[in-house]
Scaffold this motif. Structure first.
Motif, PDB file in Angstrom:
ATOM      1  N   VAL A  77       0.870  -1.174   0.000  1.00 37.88           N
ATOM      2  CA  VAL A  77       0.000   0.000   0.000  1.00 37.88           C
ATOM      3  C   VAL A  77       0.905   1.222   0.000  1.00 37.88           C
ATOM      4  O   VAL A  77       1.747   1.377   0.883  1.00 37.88           O
TER       5      VAL A  77
ATOM      6  N   LEU B 253       1.398   7.863   1.994  1.00 38.80           N
ATOM      7  CA  LEU B 253       0.794   9.156   1.746  1.00 38.80           C
ATOM      8  C   LEU B 253       1.825  10.096   1.111  1.00 38.80           C
ATOM      9  O   LEU B 253       2.944  10.220   1.579  1.00 38.80           O
TER      10      LEU B 253
ATOM     11  N   SER C  81       2.127   8.461  -8.036  1.00 39.14           N
ATOM     12  CA  SER C  81       1.431   7.326  -8.636  1.00 39.14           C
ATOM     13  C   SER C  81       1.184   7.605 -10.107  1.00 39.14           C
ATOM     14  O   SER C  81       0.838   8.729 -10.492  1.00 39.14           O
TER      15      SER C  81
ATOM     16  N   VAL D  90      -0.598  10.146  -4.086  1.00 39.54           N
ATOM     17  CA  VAL D  90      -1.457   9.452  -3.135  1.00 39.54           C
ATOM     18  C   VAL D  90      -1.895  10.474  -2.087  1.00 39.54           C
ATOM     19  O   VAL D  90      -1.094  10.938  -1.282  1.00 39.54           O
TER      20      VAL D  90
ATOM     21  N   SER E 195      -3.941   7.469   2.348  1.00 36.41           N
ATOM     22  CA  SER E 195      -3.461   6.094   2.476  1.00 36.41           C
ATOM     23  C   SER E 195      -3.766   5.640   3.894  1.00 36.41           C
ATOM     24  O   SER E 195      -3.161   6.118   4.856  1.00 36.41           O
TER      25      SER E 195
ATOM     26  N   ALA F 111      -7.839  -1.506   1.991  1.00 37.73           N
ATOM     27  CA  ALA F 111      -7.069  -0.303   2.329  1.00 37.73           C
ATOM     28  C   ALA F 111      -7.743   0.892   1.688  1.00 37.73           C
ATOM     29  O   ALA F 111      -8.336   0.792   0.610  1.00 37.73           O
TER      30      ALA F 111
ATOM     31  N   ILE G 207      -7.220   4.022  -0.249  1.00 38.80           N
ATOM     32  CA  ILE G 207      -6.233   4.713  -1.078  1.00 38.80           C
ATOM     33  C   ILE G 207      -6.973   5.662  -2.005  1.00 38.80           C
ATOM     34  O   ILE G 207      -7.867   5.253  -2.743  1.00 38.80           O
TER      35      ILE G 207
ATOM     36  N   ASP H 101       3.025   2.462  -8.574  1.00 35.55           N
ATOM     37  CA  ASP H 101       3.891   3.337  -7.793  1.00 35.55           C
ATOM     38  C   ASP H 101       5.063   3.785  -8.659  1.00 35.55           C
ATOM     39  O   ASP H 101       5.160   3.421  -9.840  1.00 35.55           O
TER      40      ASP H 101
ATOM     41  N   PRO I 141      -7.484  -1.907  -3.793  1.00 36.93           N
ATOM     42  CA  PRO I 141      -6.124  -2.429  -3.643  1.00 36.93           C
ATOM     43  C   PRO I 141      -5.977  -3.885  -4.066  1.00 36.93           C
ATOM     44  O   PRO I 141      -6.962  -4.622  -4.211  1.00 36.93           O
TER      45      PRO I 141
END
Length: 288
Positions: free
Chosen positions: A99, A102, A106, A123, A126, A140, A142, A159, A179
């Motif tokens: 994950v 923050l 991305s 992000v 998060s 999660a 996100i 990422d 996620p």
């Protein structure tokens, strides 16, 4: 020879990331609807359920412009995940279980008018897992600070190193990421069963305000359902579940997730003003 600056190095690295992943990203066309998808396993494509039409044929447009027919394997509106089957030789995407932090960069790789597209964002949220408004368990929280068109729902969120950590979809006023953990869990069940098991009481409920709290009045009962077998009747008012006061009908329904099937619950009921209790074994919601 031009000196390489940090920005040119970053630009080149991002372009390489997009080039590696774009061949595994496809356009999904259903009845008057378009979205993005990605190859999850050989011959299996994950896309956003919300962007998929409820009826009609489904076509997949590949990165090279070729078109193939697709069949819906299964879909889960609570997590916004749909699984399609199509005969392609496209290499699957390897999803990372991480994950992102923050503030991390991305890259969203999608399709736009059947051509690969990409967007760079950050992000913006998060956090821990959450439950969608439709009752789906998302592993999660996100959110991305990036613009996403409706045709780009179902795109891959990467990422800065190029690892895919989920599927980007449109949420209320924000871009959300479903996620990897959620995709792997839900898509695996869709592949095996074609649907996600949901708990079922067999009751139609209506919120009712009581002097000492909130109740759920039973408006109708499925005669073949679990609650009917336990003795629940029309007109009963459910006031507590497992000795916990009811906080609302919606809260009760949200407890009927996949893990609830087979669980025994104690329902405290008022029948004609008198207290009563029933033990109900939660069943599996039948297919519509």
């Amino acid at each position: 020879m031009t000196d390489l600056t940090p920005l040119t190095l970053l630009s080149s690295a991002l372009a390489d990331v997009v080039a590696r992943i774009a061949p595994s990203v496809v356009s999904v066309h259903s009845h008057r609807s378009g979205s993005t998808g990605f190859v999850w396993k050989p011959g299996l494509i994950v896309t956003a359920d919300e962007a998929l039409a409820d009826e009609g044929d489904v076509q997949i447009v590949l990165a090279d412009g070729g078109t193939v027919a697709a069949a819906i394997v299964g879909r889960d509106h609570t997590t916004d995940i749909a699984l399609l089957r199509a005969e392609t030789n496209i290499a699957p995407v390897k999803l990372a279980a991480t994950v992102p932090a923050l503030g991390a960069l991305s890259v969203v790789v999608a399709t736009n008018r059947d051509a690969p597209s990409a967007a760079l964002g950050m992000v913006s949220v998060s956090g821990q897992g959450w439950r969608s408004l439709r009752g789906g368990e998302i592993d999660a929280r996100i959110e991305l600070d990036v613009r996403l068109r409706s045709s780009q729902e179902g795109s891959l969120a990467l990422d800065a190193s190029g690892e895919a950590f989920g599927m980007a979809v449109l949420g209320p006023r924000r871009v959300l990421v479903i996620p990897t953990a959620t995709i792997e869990r839900v898509a695996a069940q869709l592949e095996t069963r074609g649907r996600i098991a949901r708990g079922y009481l067999g009751l139609g409920l209506q919120p009712l305000r009581l002097d000492d709290g909130i109740g759920a009045m039973v408006m109708n009962v499925d005669k073949a359902g679990p609650a009917a077998s336990a003795g629940i009747r029309q007109g009963d008012v459910i006031v507590a579940v497992n000795d916990q006061k009811l906080s609302g009908v919606r809260a009760l329904l949200r407890t009927l997730g996949p893990a609830s099937v087979g669980r025994v619950v104690d329902l405290a009921v008022r029948r004609g003003g008198e207290p009563a209790s029933f033990r109900v074994t939660i069943g599996e919601r039948p297919e519509a």
